[in-house]
Enzyme design. Sequence first.
Site, PDB file in Angstrom:
ATOM      1  N   ASN A  10      35.532  20.883 -39.711  1.00 50.78           N
ATOM      2  CA  ASN A  10      36.273  21.318 -38.971  1.00 50.78           C
ATOM      3  C   ASN A  10      35.855  22.664 -39.646  1.00 50.78           C
ATOM      4  O   ASN A  10      37.011  22.681 -40.650  1.00 50.78           O
ATOM      5  CB  ASN A  10      37.394  20.506 -38.947  1.00 50.78           C
ATOM      6  N   ARG A  95      33.447  20.232 -34.658  1.00 54.38           N
ATOM      7  CA  ARG A  95      35.384  20.869 -34.211  1.00 54.38           C
ATOM      8  C   ARG A  95      35.434  21.552 -33.714  1.00 54.38           C
ATOM      9  O   ARG A  95      34.917  23.109 -34.385  1.00 54.38           O
ATOM     10  CB  ARG A  95      35.743  20.278 -34.881  1.00 54.38           C
ATOM     11  N   HIS A 183      43.596  19.116 -28.477  1.00 56.49           N
ATOM     12  CA  HIS A 183      43.992  17.978 -29.068  1.00 56.49           C
ATOM     13  C   HIS A 183      43.209  17.281 -28.060  1.00 56.49           C
ATOM     14  O   HIS A 183      43.690  15.695 -27.991  1.00 56.49           O
ATOM     15  CB  HIS A 183      45.227  17.753 -28.676  1.00 56.49           C
ATOM     16  N   ARG A 243      54.164  28.196 -33.443  1.00 52.03           N
ATOM     17  CA  ARG A 243      54.373  29.100 -32.215  1.00 52.03           C
ATOM     18  C   ARG A 243      55.378  27.971 -31.258  1.00 52.03           C
ATOM     19  O   ARG A 243      56.027  27.260 -31.632  1.00 52.03           O
ATOM     20  CB  ARG A 243      52.936  28.274 -31.654  1.00 52.03           C
ATOM     21  N   GLU A 380      40.793  11.886 -35.729  1.00 52.91           N
ATOM     22  CA  GLU A 380      39.917  13.150 -34.729  1.00 52.91           C
ATOM     23  C   GLU A 380      38.479  13.161 -35.524  1.00 52.91           C
ATOM     24  O   GLU A 380      37.492  13.703 -35.216  1.00 52.91           O
ATOM     25  CB  GLU A 380      40.061  14.452 -34.917  1.00 52.91           C
TER      26      GLU A 380
END
Length: 401
Positions: A10, A95, A183, A243, A380
């Site tokens: 990732n 990813r 996600h 964010r 993940e």
Amino acid sequence: MSTKFILVINAGSSSLKFSLFSLGAAGALDPVVRGQVDGIGTRPRLTAQDGAGSKLVARDFAVGEVREARDALRLAGAWLREYIDGGEVIAVGHRVVHGGADYAQPVLVDAEVDARIEQLIPLAPLHQPHNLAAIRAVREWQPQTPQVACFDTAFHRKHPQFADLFALPWKYYEAGVRRYGFHGLSYEYIAEALAQLAPEIAHGRVVVAHLGSGASLCALDAGRSMDSTMGFSALDGIPMGTRPGSVDPGVLLYLVQRGMTAGELEHLLYKESGLLGLSGISNDMRILLESTEPRAKLAVDYFVYRVARDIGALAAVLGGLDGLVFTAGIGENSPEIRARIMRACGWLGVVPDAEANLHGGPCISAVGSEVSAWVVPTNEELMIARHTLALVTGRGEKNDI
Ligand code: ADP
């Protein structure tokens, strides 16, 4: 016979995370290493732990040695080769943040896929270039090793079309201005885990709350994503560490008309907003929960308020709710935030079990609660490893691009 491994990568702008899974009998995947190179371009440091969480390495590097994802991968690769000592990495799974409108499944990377990932850079300029750089570096150094791209958007591609829309002129939709959702690898993992943990709930209407430093919610109907709070970018929806979540676009127009540049706006929206912006103290929920500052309290109150509000919206999408799942850093580790969100969802039929919530579940709703609530740790990396193994052994689903 040498041990076989799947490597999961990732790659981001300031860190590269990697996980190694050994391949056991009947395709079992065992996590053997989890590591990262962080501080890329500032204070590069390679760290790794074994499957039990014990430290394997912690090494600092000069900033000139690690300026980008490619350099980080070279360091991690050299260390991993030494560590696996003759073992064989049979495939690498990546990813990849954006799979655009087409990729609804992971895919084996060839020249055509590489080119498509490159074309999608404008849709995810902060992440996609690093994902692609890692793919290209592995291909350069290990051209014979198959690589698989696992897209964070793919799981949402079976949305009903109106969940992908903005009410803008149609030409923008055709040009790719759509609600993609992110996600997806986390939600896919949760959907699979829930099918094992609580099959009766997994077949029903579930909202999953992925509450980490990035945060979003997903509405699942029998394990299929029907809608999610993130849209065209990973900025939309509920507030996050830095964010803002949804902001009236009129605010952005106002800031631009007053002279803010695109670069300044990007920095404001990705780095300075959310919990950090509101509190003025930290993007870390732990620090805000401990703080006595009024604005820290306000930031936490706003977070809970917006999450509960959007759970209500997604329950409306699903026509009711059978289960609520918490995952990621905040969702897995903060009984207080979970309790507050569950209380705010009382009208939907969520009745918390205070003791079970304090101990992290997995089931955190009271016996007889109309809606059951769960804590399910996401994974993940394991999802990527499973997809990678399935594709390289020919057991993967065919990509319907
Ligand atoms: P990422 O999106 O970077 O993968 P994580 O899912 O690891 O993020 O979540 C990181 C966030 O989780 C941290 O910023 C912190 O706010 C939050 N967190 C972790 N542990 C706790 C805790 N015990 N209580 C509250 N928040 C926590």
